[in-house]
Design a protein around this motif. Structure first.
Motif, PDB file in Angstrom:
ATOM      1  N   THR A 204       0.824  -1.193   0.000  1.00 48.18           N
ATOM      2  CA  THR A 204       0.000   0.000   0.000  1.00 48.18           C
ATOM      3  C   THR A 204       0.862   1.247   0.000  1.00 48.18           C
ATOM      4  OG1 THR A 204      -0.131  -0.083   2.421  1.00 48.18           O
ATOM      5  CG2 THR A 204      -1.903  -1.165   1.179  1.00 48.18           C
ATOM      6  N   SER A 304      -5.559   5.549  -3.556  1.00 50.25           N
ATOM      7  CA  SER A 304      -6.891   5.163  -3.088  1.00 50.25           C
ATOM      8  C   SER A 304      -7.814   6.366  -2.959  1.00 50.25           C
ATOM      9  CB  SER A 304      -6.790   4.439  -1.754  1.00 50.25           C
ATOM     10  OG  SER A 304      -6.260   5.293  -0.748  1.00 50.25           O
ATOM     11  N   SER A 309     -13.738   2.282  -5.228  1.00 51.76           N
ATOM     12  CA  SER A 309     -13.655   1.125  -4.332  1.00 51.76           C
ATOM     13  C   SER A 309     -13.990  -0.141  -5.092  1.00 51.76           C
ATOM     14  CB  SER A 309     -14.621   1.303  -3.151  1.00 51.76           C
ATOM     15  OG  SER A 309     -15.939   1.469  -3.623  1.00 51.76           O
TER      16      SER A 309
END
Length: 310
Positions: A204, A304, A309
């Protein structure tokens, strides 16, 4: 004679015995022992983490540091390296020197304020100049005064005013379309994004360690443009990224796609959202993956925040 020898013999033995005893009682001298304190190794305090130096100064210039390349400077400032070559009149893009000052913003455009805020030139409205009085020619069809003739003349004046007002509005509309050509933050928010490839996220975003996200996949898997834009770089000239594609989406946003096996677009190509731009691979990486970044004003941001999503 024999008695003299006997007398001397005990004396000799006594002398030897006393000599031996004296030798045994003599203290052995030893080297003096001085106890010194054990010196502890000096523990140096850990150096404080150095604050990241600004990528550019308030005027939009950058000073080259050791290890810099023009491609890396362009990426970190959200620009095309070809633009940097043109703005700085560089004969050889590979020949930049430590301490050299480079322009990293277009001449006369964006400026970075002292507090790091990026400003853009404010479009000025078209200059409104007073219109000279409109010359009118006398009517050739003069009619005698009457209420009917006055009403007819008024209707003609109103129609003429409506026509002139319409022409003025169209002129303002044309001028306004020319002024609003620069991309603003609201335009960035209108951009539509999609995931650049399918796969499991194995790393991430971490601004200090990972400037984007890593997506696992198989060799040859399609890598797609996450949004519509223009290819500003396609190659392998930036260390640590392997075969890299950079797409510019607006004046402030770009996306980067690294470690590809193959690149199927070239610099200057306009790409649509979802268009295949590369094949996933492991160039300059230890495993097959896609390293995906989104940069705003050259600074890595969390993808993100932009991706839908799933």
């Amino acid at each position: 004679m024999k008695q003299s020898i006997r007398t001397r013999h005990p004396l000799l033995l006594l002398t030897l015995t006393l000599g031996l005893l004296a030798g045994c009682n003599t203290a052995t001298r030893r080297a003096p022992v001085v106890e010194r304190p054990v010196s502890q190794p000096h523990s140096r305090p850990a150096p404080a983490p150095r604050a990241e130096e600004p990528r550019q100064d308030a005027r939009g210039f950058y000073t080259v540091r050791r290890g810099d390349t023009l491609l890396r400077i362009a990426l970190d400032n959200g620009q095309s390296y070809r633009d940097l070559v043109a703005w700085n009149n560089l004969a050889d893009p590979d020949d930049i020197k430590v301490g050299q000052v480079l322009r990293v913003n277009p001449p006369g455009s964006e400026r970075v304020a002292g507090n790091g805020t990026v400003t853009q030139p404010v479009p000025m409205p078209p200059e409104s100049r007073p219109q000279p009085p409109r010359k009118t020619t006398p009517r050739a069809d003069k009619k005698p005064y009457s209420e009917d003739n006055v009403a007819e003349a008024q209707r003609g004046d109103k129609a003429e005013n409506v026509v002139n007002a319409g022409a003025g509005a169209s002129a303002v509309a044309v001028t306004g379309s020319r002024v609003g050509a620069t991309v603003t933050a609201t335009d960035d928010e209108k951009l539509s994004w999609m995931w650049p490839s399918d796969g499991r996220i194995i790393a991430t975003f971490d601004e200090g360690k990972n400037k984007g996200i890593d997506i696992a996949g198989r060799a040859g898997q399609h890598v797609m443009a996450a949004g519509a834009g223009k290819v500003m770089y396609a190659g392998s000239g930036i260390r640590g990224y392997g075969n890299l594609v950079i797409v510019k989406h607006s004046n402030s946003l770009l996306s980067a796609y690294a470690h590809n096996r193959a690149i199927v677009v070239k610099e200057g190509d306009n790409v649509a959202k979802g268009q295949v731009i590369a094949e996933m691979g492991d160039s300059d990486a230890d495993t097959v993956k896609l390293h995906f970044e989104i940069r705003q004003q050259g600074k890595p941001v969390d993808p993100s925040r932009f991706l839908p999503s799933r």
